[in-house]
Design a protein around this motif. Structure first.
Motif, PDB file in Angstrom:
ATOM      1  N   ALA A  52      65.217  40.438  32.071  1.00  0.00           N
ATOM      2  CA  ALA A  52      65.435  39.650  30.855  1.00  0.00           C
ATOM      3  C   ALA A  52      64.608  38.374  30.900  1.00  0.00           C
ATOM      4  CB  ALA A  52      66.911  39.312  30.708  1.00  0.00           C
ATOM      5  N   VAL A  71      67.137  34.635  27.423  1.00  0.00           N
ATOM      6  CA  VAL A  71      68.337  35.478  27.485  1.00  0.00           C
ATOM      7  C   VAL A  71      69.053  35.253  28.818  1.00  0.00           C
ATOM      8  CG1 VAL A  71      69.227  37.853  27.495  1.00  0.00           C
ATOM      9  CG2 VAL A  71      67.361  37.224  25.939  1.00  0.00           C
ATOM     10  N   SER A 111      69.784  41.804  31.550  1.00  0.00           N
ATOM     11  CA  SER A 111      68.694  42.770  31.678  1.00  0.00           C
ATOM     12  C   SER A 111      68.970  44.037  30.870  1.00  0.00           C
ATOM     13  CB  SER A 111      68.459  43.125  33.143  1.00  0.00           C
ATOM     14  OG  SER A 111      67.954  42.003  33.831  1.00  0.00           O
ATOM     15  N   HIS A 142      68.422  43.218  27.215  1.00  0.00           N
ATOM     16  CA  HIS A 142      66.997  43.075  26.936  1.00  0.00           C
ATOM     17  C   HIS A 142      66.307  44.436  26.956  1.00  0.00           C
ATOM     18  CE1 HIS A 142      62.929  41.618  26.924  1.00  0.00           C
ATOM     19  NE2 HIS A 142      62.707  42.284  28.034  1.00  0.00           N
ATOM     20  N   ASP A 162      66.652  42.780  19.647  1.00  0.00           N
ATOM     21  CA  ASP A 162      65.332  42.700  19.029  1.00  0.00           C
ATOM     22  C   ASP A 162      65.322  42.623  17.507  1.00  0.00           C
ATOM     23  OD1 ASP A 162      64.352  42.727  21.565  1.00  0.00           O
ATOM     24  OD2 ASP A 162      63.033  44.452  21.284  1.00  0.00           O
ATOM     25  N   ARG A 167      69.115  35.098  17.144  1.00  0.00           N
ATOM     26  CA  ARG A 167      69.117  35.643  18.509  1.00  0.00           C
ATOM     27  C   ARG A 167      69.648  34.608  19.496  1.00  0.00           C
ATOM     28  NH1 ARG A 167      64.239  37.002  22.502  1.00  0.00           N
ATOM     29  NH2 ARG A 167      65.392  38.316  23.930  1.00  0.00           N
TER      30      ARG A 167
END
Length: 114
Positions: free
Chosen positions: A9, A13, A45, A48, A54, A61
């Motif tokens: 990540a 994040v 992770s 991500h 996304d 976000r």
């Protein structure tokens, strides 16, 4: 996640997730900081890598990542994320796209199997 692997990540994040792990360890004596950091790094992770975040614009976000970090460090992460998703049903003027954020929380529940 083994200590030999590094999180995939990005910092925007990962950092909030690690900060939430450290805050949880300070607040709750039953939480060991290194283990909490490892678990939260793995969660960051996974989110991500799954592309769950996304579809959000950069501002939303950031809001969602910080909220998730807090929720996932809580005593009942699944309930916390579900409550946050439900709260968005009526919209949220602080988000550009509350419906997309709500969908993201649902994806997170699935990705993390909460």
């Amino acid at each position: 996640m083994s200590s030999a692997s590094s999180p995939s990540a990005p910092a925007d994040v990962l950092d909030p997730f690690l900060a939430a792990a450290e805050a949880a360890a300070r607040a709750r004596p039953d939480v060991e900081v290194d283990l909490a950091r490892e678990v939260m790094a793995e969660a960051a992770s996974m989110l991500h890598d799954s592309l769950a975040l996304d579809d959000l614009d950069p501002r939303d976000r950031d809001v969602v990542v910080h909220a998730l970090a807090e929720d996932l460090a809580s005593e009942d992460p699944g309930a916390a994320v579900r409550a946050r998703e439900t709260a968005l049903a009526g919209g949220d003027p602080t988000l550009h796209d509350p419906e997309r954020a709500r969908g993201t929380y649902l994806v997170v529940l699935s990705v993390l199997q909460l």
